[in-house]
Design a protein around this motif. Structure first.
Motif, mmCIF file in Angstrom:
data_model
loop_
_atom_site.group_PDB
_atom_site.id
_atom_site.type_symbol
_atom_site.label_atom_id
_atom_site.label_comp_id
_atom_site.label_asym_id
_atom_site.label_seq_id
_atom_site.Cartn_x
_atom_site.Cartn_y
_atom_site.Cartn_z
ATOM 1 N N CYS A 284 0.830 -1.207 0.000
ATOM 2 C CA CYS A 284 0.000 0.000 0.000
ATOM 3 C C CYS A 284 0.866 1.260 0.000
ATOM 4 O O CYS A 284 0.537 2.254 -0.657
ATOM 5 C CB CYS A 284 -0.931 0.005 1.211
ATOM 6 N N MET A 285 1.992 1.216 0.720
ATOM 7 C CA MET A 285 2.895 2.366 0.754
ATOM 8 C C MET A 285 3.478 2.639 -0.629
ATOM 9 O O MET A 285 3.516 3.788 -1.100
ATOM 10 C CB MET A 285 4.027 2.117 1.751
ATOM 11 N N ILE A 286 3.930 1.584 -1.295
ATOM 12 C CA ILE A 286 4.531 1.742 -2.609
ATOM 13 C C ILE A 286 3.523 2.303 -3.613
ATOM 14 O O ILE A 286 3.814 3.234 -4.366
ATOM 15 C CB ILE A 286 5.082 0.390 -3.109
ATOM 16 N N PHE A 440 -5.215 3.333 -0.765
ATOM 17 C CA PHE A 440 -3.922 2.770 -0.374
ATOM 18 C C PHE A 440 -3.350 3.481 0.852
ATOM 19 O O PHE A 440 -2.805 2.841 1.753
ATOM 20 C CB PHE A 440 -2.921 2.871 -1.538
ATOM 21 N N PHE A 441 -3.461 4.807 0.896
ATOM 22 C CA PHE A 441 -2.976 5.549 2.064
ATOM 23 C C PHE A 441 -3.725 5.111 3.325
ATOM 24 O O PHE A 441 -3.126 4.938 4.394
ATOM 25 C CB PHE A 441 -3.154 7.061 1.860
ATOM 26 N N PHE A 442 -5.042 4.945 3.202
ATOM 27 C CA PHE A 442 -5.828 4.529 4.370
ATOM 28 C C PHE A 442 -5.447 3.117 4.821
ATOM 29 O O PHE A 442 -5.285 2.861 6.019
ATOM 30 C CB PHE A 442 -7.324 4.588 4.051
ATOM 31 N N LEU A 443 -5.300 2.195 3.872
ATOM 32 C CA LEU A 443 -4.956 0.815 4.220
ATOM 33 C C LEU A 443 -3.554 0.716 4.810
ATOM 34 O O LEU A 443 -3.298 -0.135 5.681
ATOM 35 C CB LEU A 443 -5.078 -0.077 2.981
ATOM 36 N N LEU A 444 -2.647 1.571 4.360
ATOM 37 C CA LEU A 444 -1.302 1.607 4.957
ATOM 38 C C LEU A 444 -1.396 1.978 6.431
ATOM 39 O O LEU A 444 -0.790 1.319 7.294
ATOM 40 C CB LEU A 444 -0.442 2.624 4.212
ATOM 41 N N TRP A 445 -2.155 3.027 6.713
ATOM 42 C CA TRP A 445 -2.326 3.443 8.117
ATOM 43 C C TRP A 445 -2.973 2.325 8.931
ATOM 44 O O TRP A 445 -2.515 2.007 10.039
ATOM 45 C CB TRP A 445 -3.201 4.703 8.166
#
Length: 493
Positions: A284-286, A440-445
Motif C-alpha cells: 500500500c505504501m509503494i 492505499f494511504f488509508f490501508l497503509l495506516w
C-alpha cells in the motif's frame, strides 16, 4: 500525550528538544557511546551515500524523460512506465535472495560495496544508450544490482541498533532518499542549461555521467568502512572489545544473532502474522507513493519551463527530508502510531484535493508539497519490523525482502492500469488512480496500527505467561524447600 526519553522518563518541552538530538545518552557507558559513534560514522556514512546515489539514479530517468530524452528517442505513450517496469521486475526478483545473503555474516560486509561497483558501471552505460531497447536492458540490470540496498540497510541497522537509537538512525539515513531526488532535479536543470551540447551530448545524458562519477567512489569507501553485521569479519576501526560489546548489546536487546539458513525459515515465517501484515502495508505504501513522484508531469502539462519543471518539485523532497528525520525521531519518543496517524491525515488530504482536481492552482501546489509529510512512514515501518521481529534474524531478513518483493511486484503492473502516462485518464489527472491512492494511504495506516496493536497484545500475553510461569516455579521451589527438611531429618534419623 507525553514523550519519554531513553530512560523512560517523561519529557517537558525542553527535554523533548534535547532528546531529539540525544544520540549518545549520558547513562550509556563511555565504551558504548564510543562504539555507537564508530558505527554511526561507518554505517551511516556509507549507507547515506549509497542511498543518495540510488535515488539520484531512480529520479534521473524521470527527469531525463522530461528534459529531452522523450524527444531524442521519439517516445510516445507509456515508455516511461516501461522503463520503470524493467527496473522493478529485476528489483522484485532479486529482493529475497539478496536479503537472505545479507543475513550471512561473511557476505554481509562485502555484498553492498560490490553491487555498488556494478551499479555504477550500468549508470555510466545509460548515458551511452542509442535506442530505447538498450535503456530497457540497462534499467533491468540497474534494478538487479540495487535490489538489496534499501531493505538490506534496514536489516544492517536493526542488527546493531535497537529502540530509540534505531528509529533516529533509520530516519536520518532515509533523508538521503528525498535528498537524492531533490538534487537530481537541480543537477538536471544545471545539466540542461550548462552541459547541453558539450561533447556532442544533450544535457540529459550528462546527468547519468555525473551520477556514475558519484557512485564509484562510494563503492570504494564501502569496501573499507562498511562493517556488515556484528558477526561479520571485523573491520580495521573496530576492536575486539568493540565487537564483544556489540554482541553483548544484541543479547541485551534480545536481537537474535544469525543462525542456520534453511527451508525452516520459510516455514516458521509463513506461520506467523508478521509477514502478512507487513508485506500488505508496504504494498500500500509503494502504490500510494507512485503518483506523488510525478509533479513534474503536472508542471509540464501546465506549461512551465524545463528549468521550473526540474526545480519546483524539489520543495516536496525538502519537506520529505525534514519529516523523514523529525518524524522518525519523534516516533522514538512518542508512540509511533500517533506519528503515523498525523502524516497519514496529511496524505489523505492531499489525495482528496487531487481527486477533486478543479481547485485553485495555489491549493494544488500545497497538495503536491504536502505529500512530503509522508517521508517518515517508510523508516518508521521498517524500524517497527526490526523491533517486532528482532528475535529471529533470518525471519527478519525474509520479511524485509518479501516486503520489497511483494510491494514492487504491484509496482510493475498496477501503474499501467491506474497511472497511464497518456490518454484521457493519463498523467497527471489519473481519474482512476487518485481514488485508488486514497484507499492505499488509508490501508497503509490501518495495517501499521494493526501491527502495533497485535504486537502489544502478544507482549501482554507473554508477560502474563512469564508471570504465571514464575509463580509456578516459585511454588515448586517452595514445595522443594518444605519437603527438603523432612527428607533431611529422615536421613538423619
Amino acid at each position: 500525550m507525553s514523550g519519554r526519553n531513553s530512560k523512560g522518563e517523561k519529557l517537558g518541552l525542553w527535554g523533548l528538544v534535547k532528546e531529539v538530538f540525544n544520540w549518545y545518552p549520558s547513562h550509556y557507558p563511555v565504551e558504548e557511546r564510543k562504539l555507537l559513534f564508530k558505527l554511526d560514522v561507518s554505517i551511516l556514512v556509507f549507507a547515506c551515500l549509497c542511498f543518495f546515489v540510488k535515488y539520484l539514479d531512480q529520479t534521473n530517468i524521470s527527469n531525463a524523460y522530461v528534459s529531452g530524452l522523450k524527444e531524442d528517442f521519439d517516445l510516445h505513450g507509456n515508455e516511461l512506465n516501461y522503463f520503470n517496469v524493467c527496473y522493478y521486475t529485476a528489483y522484485v526478483v532479486f529482493q529475497v535472495p539478496g536479503l537472505l545473503l545479507m543475513s550471512r555474516p561473511k557476505l554481509a560486509r562485502w555484498l553492498l560495496p560490490t553491487l555498488e561497483v556494478l551499479w555504477g558501471i550500468c549508470t555510466f552505460a545509460q548515458s551511452r544508450a542509442t535506442n530505447v531497447s538498450q535503456l530497457y536492458a540497462i534499467r533491468f540490470l540497474v534494478g538487479m544490482f540495487e535490489a538489496p540496498v534499501f531493505a538490506g540497510t534496514h536489516f544492517i541497522l536493526g542488527s546493531w541498533y535497537s529502540g530509540p537509537e534505531l528509529f533516529k538512525r533509520a530516519g536520518t539515513w532515509f533523508i538521503c532518499n528525498p535528498l537524492g531526488t531533490m538534487v537530481s532535479g537541480y543537477l538536471q536543470a544545471a545539466a540542461y542549461t550548462n552541459l547541453s551540447g558539450v561533447g556532442g551530448m544533450p544535457g540529459w545524458r550528462w546527468l547519468f555521467i555525473i551520477d556514475g562519477i558519484f557512485t564509484i567512489p562510494v563503492a570504494v569507501i564501502g569496501f573499507f568502512i562498511f562493517p556488515g553485521i556484528p558477526d561479520s569479519p571485523r573491520p580495521f576501526f573496530l576492536t575486539e572489545s568493540d565487537i564483544a560489546l556489540a554482541k553483548d548489546r544484541a543479547h541485551r536487546f534480545r536481537i537474535r544473532r544469525p543462525g542456520k539458513l534453511g527451508l525452516d525459515v520459510f516455514k516458521r515465517t509463513l506461520k506467523r502474522w508478521h509477514i502478512w501484515v507487513f508485506i500488505s502495508s508496504y504494498a500500500c505504501m509503494i502504490l500510494s507513493s507512485y503518483p506523488t513522484l510525478y509533479m513534474n508531469l503536472w508542471l509540464k502539462a501546465e506549461g512551465y519551463s524545463v528549468t521550473q519543471i526540474n526545480k519546483l518539485p524539489t520543495v516536496t523532497y525538502a519537506l520529505n527530508i525534514v519529516t523523514s528525520w523529525l518524524g522518525s525521531t519523534l516516533a522514538s519518543i512518542y508512540p509511533p502510531w500517533i506519528i503515523y496517524t498525523i502524516v497519514s491525515a496529511c496524505s489523505l488530504f492531499s489525495t482528496l484535493c487531487m481527486i477533486i482536481w478543479n481547485i485553485p492552482r495555489g491549493l494544488k501546489f500545497v497538495a503536491w508539497y504536502l505529500f512530503g509529510a509522508a517521508g517518515c512512514t517508510s523508516p518508521i515501518l521498517y524500524s517497527t519490523v526490526n523491533t517486532i521481529v528482532k528475535d529471529d534474524s533470518e525471519e527478519r531478513a525474509l520479511i524485509m525482502g518479501s516486503m520489497m518483493t511483494f510491494g514492487y511486484s504491484f509496482q510493475i503492473w498496477v501503474p499501467l492500469l491506474l497511472f497511464p502516462t497518456a490518454g484521457p485518464d493519463g498523467a497527471p489527472r489519473w481519474r482512476k488512480g487518485w481514488p485508488a491512492t486514497f484507499a492505499f494511504f488509508f490501508l497503509l495506516w490501518a495495517g501499521f496500527v494493526s501491527a502495533v496493536v497485535i504486537h502489544k497484545r502478544e507482549q501482554k500475553r507473554k508477560g502474563k505467561y512469564a508471570e504465571s510461569s514464575a509463580e509456578s516455579t516459585e511454588g515448586e521451589v517452595e514445595a522443594v524447600v518444605d519437603v527438603a527438611p523432612s527428607n533431611k531429618g529422615a536421613s538423619e534419623r
